[in-house]
Scaffold this active site. Structure first.
Site, mmCIF file in Angstrom:
data_model
loop_
_atom_site.group_PDB
_atom_site.id
_atom_site.type_symbol
_atom_site.label_atom_id
_atom_site.label_comp_id
_atom_site.label_asym_id
_atom_site.label_seq_id
_atom_site.Cartn_x
_atom_site.Cartn_y
_atom_site.Cartn_z
ATOM 1 C CB SER A 24 -8.984 26.597 -4.769
ATOM 2 O OG SER A 24 -8.043 27.462 -5.350
ATOM 3 N NE ARG A 47 -18.582 27.549 -5.745
ATOM 4 C CZ ARG A 47 -18.344 28.105 -6.923
ATOM 5 N NH1 ARG A 47 -17.976 29.364 -6.983
ATOM 6 N NH2 ARG A 47 -18.447 27.408 -8.032
ATOM 7 C CG HIS A 50 -12.670 29.404 -3.271
ATOM 8 N ND1 HIS A 50 -13.194 30.261 -4.218
ATOM 9 C CD2 HIS A 50 -11.456 29.026 -3.746
ATOM 10 C CE1 HIS A 50 -12.354 30.383 -5.219
ATOM 11 N NE2 HIS A 50 -11.286 29.638 -4.964
#
Length: 221
Positions: A24, A47, A50
């Site tokens: 990812s 992050r 994500h």
């Protein structure tokens, strides 16, 4: 009770947890550009992408140049984390916190409903006033309610203790974009320079905000 059996494999997919994370993050780095962000904010942006599933989020991120350093130092010193919603608090990965930091949300405190009624505001906004005794040097994480962010900014303008950092990413169609713009302009309009991260427009949310906090809590990805 017997352990359940795994169903037959009908799809070809990655199901190893660590591999999913690595793939990812690699995908995000291939597809996103981080040129406009402070040099130390890339992991933060990864992050947040994500947590939202939206690579173009990076284009709308606004990151104060001292945000990463200020937030990480505060957390390492044991600063509490003040959250506007239980979903933000629940998304914090406790094992990433460097000092067993308190993660606090006062939304269900018994004082909140009476304050909200008296002030004709939301419970989320009223709950922010209960942060004041813990606000000095804290890390603030607002991912749900624009009224909470507006209320915090009004408290700061009126002289409330200043947090070390503000993660201001409320989501929604009413007041979200405006509250985040007010955060970004707090220093220019009121001379209050607090490190922050926000995302322009309507996007935001608890997952995005807790993802940002988890990135700031620990340098390791």
């Amino acid at each position: 009770m017997n352990a359940p059996g795994r169903p037959r494999r009908h799809y070809d997919y990655v199901d190893n947890g660590p591999d999913i994370y690595l793939d990812s993050f690699a995908t995000i780095r291939r597809e996103a550009r981080f040129d406009g962000l402070p040099a130390d904010a890339e992991r933060l942006a990864v992050r947040m992408v994500h947590g939202s599933g939206q690579v173009d989020l990076v284009d709308d991120l606004v990151v104060h140049p001292r945000l990463v350093t200020a937030a990480r130092q505060a957390l390492e010193a044991g600063a509490p984390i003040l959250c506007d919603a239980t979903m933000v608090a629940s998304g914090v990965t406790a094992s990433r916190l460097p000092a067993g930091n308190d993660v606090l949300c006062y939304l269900h405190d018994s004082r909140v409903r009476p304050l909200a009624r008296a002030w004709s505001t939301t419970r989320s906004a009223a709950a922010v006033s209960l942060w004041e005794p813990r606000l000095d040097g804290a890390v603030v994480a607002i991912g749900n309610a624009p009224t909470a962010l507006f209320h915090l900014l009004e408290m700061l303008i009126d002289g409330a203790p200043r947090p070390a950092a503000i993660l201001g990413c409320p989501v929604g169609f009413i007041g979200a974009a405006e509250s985040k713009e007010a955060l970004a302009r707090l220093a220019a309009d009121h001379g209050i320079d607090i490190p922050y991260v926000t995302v322009r427009g309507r996007r935001g949310g608890s997952a995005m905000t807790s993802s940002a906090l988890n990135a700031l809590a620990q340098e390791e990805e």
